[in-house]
Design an enzyme around this catalytic site. Structure first.
Site, PDB file in Angstrom:
ATOM      1  N   SER A   7     -32.405  71.771 -46.716  1.00 35.74           N
ATOM      2  CA  SER A   7     -30.670  71.650 -45.352  1.00 35.74           C
ATOM      3  C   SER A   7     -29.916  70.335 -45.698  1.00 35.74           C
ATOM      4  O   SER A   7     -29.124  70.126 -45.171  1.00 35.74           O
ATOM      5  CB  SER A   7     -31.027  73.290 -44.386  1.00 35.74           C
ATOM      6  OG  SER A   7     -31.206  74.458 -44.836  1.00 35.74           O
TER       7      SER A   7
ATOM      8  N   GLY B  67     -32.830  71.711 -39.429  1.00 37.74           N
ATOM      9  CA  GLY B  67     -33.056  72.799 -40.923  1.00 37.74           C
ATOM     10  C   GLY B  67     -31.417  73.167 -41.178  1.00 37.74           C
ATOM     11  O   GLY B  67     -30.486  72.524 -40.766  1.00 37.74           O
TER      12      GLY B  67
ATOM     13  N   THR C  71     -35.387  67.136 -37.842  1.00 37.66           N
ATOM     14  CA  THR C  71     -35.219  66.285 -39.017  1.00 37.66           C
ATOM     15  C   THR C  71     -34.460  64.982 -38.817  1.00 37.66           C
ATOM     16  O   THR C  71     -34.458  65.199 -37.339  1.00 37.66           O
ATOM     17  CB  THR C  71     -34.629  67.072 -40.706  1.00 37.66           C
ATOM     18  OG1 THR C  71     -35.300  67.945 -41.090  1.00 37.66           O
ATOM     19  CG2 THR C  71     -34.091  66.098 -41.268  1.00 37.66           C
TER      20      THR C  71
HETATM   21  N1  GLY Z   1     -37.244  70.712 -43.195  1.00 39.38           N
HETATM   22  C1  GLY Z   1     -35.692  71.195 -43.494  1.00 39.38           C
HETATM   23  C2  GLY Z   1     -35.027  70.857 -44.837  1.00 39.38           C
HETATM   24  O1  GLY Z   1     -35.302  70.223 -45.606  1.00 39.38           O
HETATM   25  O2  GLY Z   1     -34.033  71.093 -44.563  1.00 39.38           O
END
Ligand code: GLY
Length: 537
Positions: free
Chosen positions: A411, A432, A339
């Site tokens: 997250s 994450g 991310t």
């Molecule tokens: N896809 C990672 C999150 O939304 O935490």
């Protein structure tokens, strides 16, 4: 001051600020530039959360989380025996949730920005059209992810040059992406209702995906009230569901506030013991209670209350509490760590903390043919097997079950710390579930250990997420005697490596802030991310 995971994107944001734009203008330009220069996580077809705090103290959250397509069903990733077919939710067309980034950015700009959308996209257009020099990091990353990217012809052609891998210093040009950006410059709705939407739908048809033209047309971001808590006199502004990040962060801070962390010392086993214990308790709640609050009630007020923290921390003893004693009804699935986060503070005092993602690095691996951008695999953030016992004989969180139009639990934890009306620390991270713990530790470093922003970001990190019941830690984070002392208390360790990540480090916290006494803008990029950069003027 701007800090992001890529120097070229930071520079784009800085130019916007220098030209009189505000933090929201700069955020739009940085987000779109990252989609060009940092294709692993920067994106046009992912989603995220933008936390905005205006100079007048108003704070708001733009939730541009993706949604499950209308044709999605709770059991779409299960075989006839009710077992998860994991590949289906993590790669390829069926793993894609309805993309949200462009809708989120245009919403933020219309409501809080001052510059023209087309102008803010212009730097990204030139980076895509004229190309940019591939860094060592990008070259290595593309090679590392080639097993995924080479499964999809367009990704293989554009990002892997059909196996003739890009090397450091070579120019990467993305003409199809440039053409998409030019269409979006003229009309951002093109992504949802025009030529770009058509290309996405054609891609879905080719790969048997389920996103429809209606899904695209109907996607809307939601503006939400931020969660607000306090920690030792600092106001903590963070994000509500469908992210779990804000709730867990406040829950952990509330528990930690009951202890004199500062006197325990930064690297002591006693401090790490406490951190691990509060992480476990908060993450157990994540699995049990959290999901898209628009679909199933989430007891937010209770979870972030000081009284609840008191209750939760009552059974923290000098020994590790086994995770399975904390909850017996839910389970947290493994999540990706890719991310990206950027933080911006402008001369007026407006601040933006933005975290957005394709979910895994390079998302679903699918690049839309002729459009030059990758699609997310955010569907994997749902609990794919609600109601079914997993290998721990536990049942996954019903509240995060797949349903049409629902947002998967996230997250992401963009957060702003305020004191005396000034945003002193603006931060967030990828990773994450490790996102929440990375943000937590930087805040503790700053508030309890009185570190400056640079030191707070640099300091080593640990991670516990309830299940599996192990502590992850960065290389050299814990000395031998600290490890021994923690083991004597009953803690069990894993290395920091996650299967989906190239690095043993935890998080990439991009932080900015205002110096309390001088008013200077401060910034710290995370040196764990070699291409990152903080810059101000
Ligand atoms: N896809 C990672 C999150 O939304 O935490």
């Amino acid at each position: 001051m701007v800090t992001s995971a890529h120097a070229l994107a930071t520079d784009v944001g800085l130019e916007v600020l220098k030209n009189g734009g505000n933090a929201i203008d700069a955020a739009v330009a940085v987000a779109v530039a990252l989609a060009v220069v940092y294709p692993a996580a920067g994106n046009l077809a992912g989603g995220g959360f933008m936390l905005i705090r205006l100079a007048d103290g108003t704070a708001t959250v733009i939730d541009y989380r993706e949604t499950a397509p209308a044709a999605a069903t709770a059991k779409m990733y299960l075989d006839e025996h009710g077992q998860i077919i994991r590949d289906k939710s993590i790669k390829g067309h069926l793993s894609v949730a309805v993309p949200a980034t462009i809708a989120g950015l245009t919403y933020a700009l219309e409501k809080y920005g001052t510059k023209r959308w087309a102008d803010l996209l212009a730097p990204a257009v030139s980076l895509a059209e004229q190309g940019f020099f591939v860094t060592y990091e990008l070259a290595e990353e593309l090679k590392h992810y080639s097993p995924l990217l080479s499964q999809f012809d367009e990704s293989k052609r554009v990002l892997l040059r059909n196996g003739n891998f890009y090397r450091e210093g070579e120019l990467l040009k993305q003409p199809e992406l440039a053409a998409t950006l030019r269409r979006l410059q003229r009309n951002p709705r093109d992504f949802y209702e025009g030529e770009t939407a058509k290309l996405i739908i054609e891609e879905m048809r080719r790969g048997k995906g389920i996103i429809s033209a209606e899904d695209l047309k109907n996607y809307r971001p939601k503006e939400r009230k931020p969660l607000i808590g306090t920690y030792r006199g600092y106001e903590i502004i963070t994000v509500p569901p469908p992210s779990s990040g804000g709730i867990l962060l406040l829950e952990m801070l509330n528990m930690l506030e009951r202890y004199d962390i500062s006197s325990l010392g930064h690297n002591s086993s006693r401090k790490y013991h406490l951190l691990i214990e509060v992480m476990k308790r908060a993450f157990a709640d994540r699995a049990m209670h959290l999901g898209d609050a628009d679909f199933a009630p989430v007891p937010v007020e209770k979870l972030i209350s000081k009284n609840y923290a008191l209750e939760l921390s009552k059974n923290i003893t000098d020994s590790a509490t086994p995770s399975l004693q904390l909850q017996t009804v839910s389970f947290i699935q493994s999540e990706s760590e890719d991310t990206t986060h950027f933080s911006i503070i402008d001369r007026f005092g407006n601040a933006v903390a933005n975290t957005y993602t394709l979910n895994f690095a390079y998302g679903s691996g699918v690049m839309v043919k002729g459009a030059g951008f990758l699609l997310n695999n955010e569907m994997d953030d749902f609990a794919a097997s609600p109601g079914h016992p997993n290998e721990f004989k536990l049942v996954q969180g019903e509240k995060n079950a797949i349903a049409a139009g629902k947002r998967p639990l996230s997250s992401m934890t963009p957060t702003i710390l305020v004191k005396n009306g000034k945003p002193l620390l603006v931060l967030g991270s990828p990773g994450g579930p490790t996102i929440i713990n990375s943000v937590l530790q930087v805040i503790i470093n700053y508030v309890d250990h009185r570190m400056n922003i640079r030191q707070a970001v640099d300091a080593p990190r640990i991670h516990h997420q309830w299940l599996p019941d192990v502590v992850r830690y960065e290389p050299h984070a814990l000395s031998e005697d600290v490890l021994e002392a923690l083991a004597r208390r009953g803690h069990v360790f894993a290395t920091a490596n996650s299967p989906s990540s190239r690095s043993s480090y935890i998080g990439d916290v991009e932080a900015v802030g205002i110096d309390e006494s001088s008013g200077y803008r401060l910034g710290a990029n995370d040196l764990r991310k070699p291409d990152s950069k903080a810059a101000g003027y």
